[in-house]
Design an enzyme around this catalytic site. Structure first.
Site, PDB file in Angstrom:
ATOM      1  N   THR A   1       0.840  -1.190   0.000  1.00 17.44           N
ATOM      2  CA  THR A   1       0.000   0.000   0.000  1.00 17.44           C
ATOM      3  C   THR A   1       0.877   1.243   0.000  1.00 17.44           C
ATOM      4  OG1 THR A   1      -0.017   0.274   2.408  1.00 17.44           O
ATOM      5  CG2 THR A   1      -1.686  -1.194   1.450  1.00 17.44           C
ATOM      6  N   ASP A   2       0.264   2.380  -0.301  1.00 23.21           N
ATOM      7  CA  ASP A   2       0.902   3.650  -0.004  1.00 23.21           C
ATOM      8  C   ASP A   2       0.847   3.812   1.516  1.00 23.21           C
ATOM      9  OD1 ASP A   2       2.018   6.177  -0.215  1.00 23.21           O
ATOM     10  OD2 ASP A   2       0.777   6.757  -1.920  1.00 23.21           O
ATOM     11  N   ASN A   3       1.498   4.839   2.027  1.00 18.98           N
ATOM     12  CA  ASN A   3       1.523   5.048   3.480  1.00 18.98           C
ATOM     13  C   ASN A   3       0.103   5.014   4.045  1.00 18.98           C
ATOM     14  OD1 ASN A   3       2.360   5.642   6.040  1.00 18.98           O
ATOM     15  ND2 ASN A   3       2.759   7.797   5.638  1.00 18.98           N
ATOM     16  N   VAL A   4      -0.106   4.201   5.066  1.00 18.37           N
ATOM     17  CA  VAL A   4      -1.447   4.036   5.628  1.00 18.37           C
ATOM     18  C   VAL A   4      -1.828   5.304   6.389  1.00 18.37           C
ATOM     19  CG1 VAL A   4      -2.868   2.706   7.216  1.00 18.37           C
ATOM     20  CG2 VAL A   4      -1.203   1.540   5.751  1.00 18.37           C
TER      21      VAL A   4
END
Length: 475
Positions: A346-349
């Protein structure tokens, strides 16, 4: 304005038939290509009875008749189906699911070292995955903030991973802190060269920088589409043209991958608008997605061109469905059609939309987050230990991640007799100890303060003060 017909002509390719592009042959075998992205087409939802709304899509067959007016805003009204799709979590445990719980904690004597060079579907992977514990699965999937965690049961080393749309950026989190890396031009300038040989050599430079900095996975390059000259990340993406982006991206990724550095190309997909990108819902046809937005990634990810094998998921939604939970996008197109079976992060959560269980069920394999999020955050994985459906999906996610690690420079220096043990850094030990000490002291202090206040309220001075205030109020 109407086009000039004298500048156009029709050409019939005699070799093109109705089956040429109906299959993918990237795996060496024919894999039938079918629609995977119907949830993003409001007209198909209308046909399925999910909504009573339609959109006029721009079409080459009626260019002028379908061209949208810039003065007109298309509004899609929410109904029960769309509202449900926008909820933070979709997966719910099915107690009646007839799925066998995967084996956990077996002692098969295998190490990740033994898997180097093996095909993704080699039967030996099942034996290796049987050795993992549930806690190790949660750690490997849920704790990947610029790293992947070591897995002691299979002797998998941890990795250091860093950002890199314009070459390697070594940050505070990088193991190569202090390593000098090469300043490179932006991706749009690269695409403007139309020079795949030059871009390939630049990829070699990026790969060498990663080797020097001990970075195994590179978060970059980017391959989203320029929809406007004012796009906030145009410098991280190649072009407005899907084919050009695909060719240039394939050359750069191939150059990086040849150094043993694992490329995580981003942001997959539809992140072509930086403002309000978190949760932005995009509506489009399957044709537009495949010809433009996914085409930009395809060359880099197909083994026949770029040999890339990993992506960073976008925050955007396909209709109402988050990219990282879109099984048609990840499992259908990327894993099956393009035969990419590596790390899908994922991208930064940043919010609850990027939740753990929906992502894992959709094909996301790890989370750019601290482990605490995956335990306590939305869709945290630790609560699914007794759900065989969820555990099976987590096992597959770990398969992707370990396959990526085994075939990256993270294994440099790892031999058949190397022993990997998980240890806790001193600063982490001190933080944990201080936390345990601080909490009871705080509670004790709070109790003592309450007792002291109650005692004070019984003193003659306090009683006199209250009576004085009462007399003033009566006057």
């Amino acid at each position: 304005a109407p086009g000039n017909a004298t500048f156009t002509f029709k050409w019939n390719n005699p070799e093109l038939d109705t089956t040429t592009f109906a299959v993918s042959t990237e795996s060496g075998e024919e894999y039938a290509i079918t629609n995977q992205l119907e949830s993003a087409n409001i007209n198909l939802l209308n046909e399925a009875g999910m909504t009573d709304q339609t959109i006029t899509w721009l079409s080459r067959s009626d260019w002028e008749g379908t061209m949208p007016s810039l003065k007109k805003t298309v509004k899609i009204a929410l109904n029960d189906y769309l509202v449900k799709g926008l909820q933070d979590q979709q997966y719910a445990t099915d107690a009646k699911a007839e799925v066998e719980m995967p084996t956990l904690g077996a002692d098969n004597g295998l190490k990740l070292y033994d898997m180097i060079g093996l095909a993704y579907d080699d039967p030996k992977w099942d034996e290796l995955l049987d050795q993992m514990t549930f806690a190790e699965m949660v750690s490997l999937i849920g704790d990947s903030f610029h790293w992947t965690m070591p897995v002691e049961s299979v002797q998998a080393p941890g990795t250091r991973d860093e950002n890199g749309p314009q070459g390697l950026t070594v940050t505070l989190f990088g193991a190569g802190l202090g390593v000098e890396t090469t300043a490179l031009t932006s991706e749009d300038v690269l695409a403007a060269t139309f020079n795949t040989d030059l871009v390939y050599e630049m990829g070699n430079i990026v790969g060498n920088d990663c080797l020097a900095a001990n970075v195994a996975f590179l978060y970059g390059p980017g391959a989203n589409t320029h929809r406007t000259p004012y796009g906030g990340r145009n410098f991280e993406y190649y072009s407005e043209d899907g084919y050009l982006s695909s060719e240039i991206g394939a050359a750069e990724v191939k150059g990086i991958e040849e150094k043993g550095v694992y490329v995580v190309i981003k942001h997959f997909a539809l992140n072509d608008c930086e403002q309000d990108r978190i949760g932005l819902g995009v509506w489009l046809t399957e044709q537009a997605a495949r010809e433009i937005y996914l085409r930009a990634f395809q060359g880099a990810l197909e083994d026949s061109q770029g040999s890339g094998n990993g992506v960073m998921m976008a925050y955007t939604r396909w209709g109402t469905q988050w990219s990282g939970a879109n099984a048609g996008l990840i499992k259908g197109i990327m894993n099956e059609e393009w035969q990419c079976n590596g790390l899908q992060i994922t991208d930064n959560v940043l919010n609850d939309m990027v939740n753990g269980i929906d992502g894992v069920m959709g094909g996301t394999t790890t989370y750019d987050s601290m482990l605490a999020f995956m335990i306590t955050g939305k869709g945290g994985l630790a609560g699914y230990e007794n759900d065989p459906v969820a555990v099976k999906a987590m096992r597959e996610a770990c398969h992707h991640n370990l396959y990526a690690i085994a075939n990256s420079q993270a294994m440099n220096g790892i031999g058949p007799d190397t022993t990997i043990k998980t240890t806790e850094p001193i600063v982490q030990t001190l933080t944990r100890v201080l936390t345990f000490v601080f909490i009871p002291l705080f509670v004790l202090s709070l109790v003592m303060w309450i007792i002291k206040v109650n005692k004070f309220k019984k003193t003659e001075a306090y009683i006199s003060y209250k009576e004085f205030k009462k007399s003033l109020k009566n006057k």
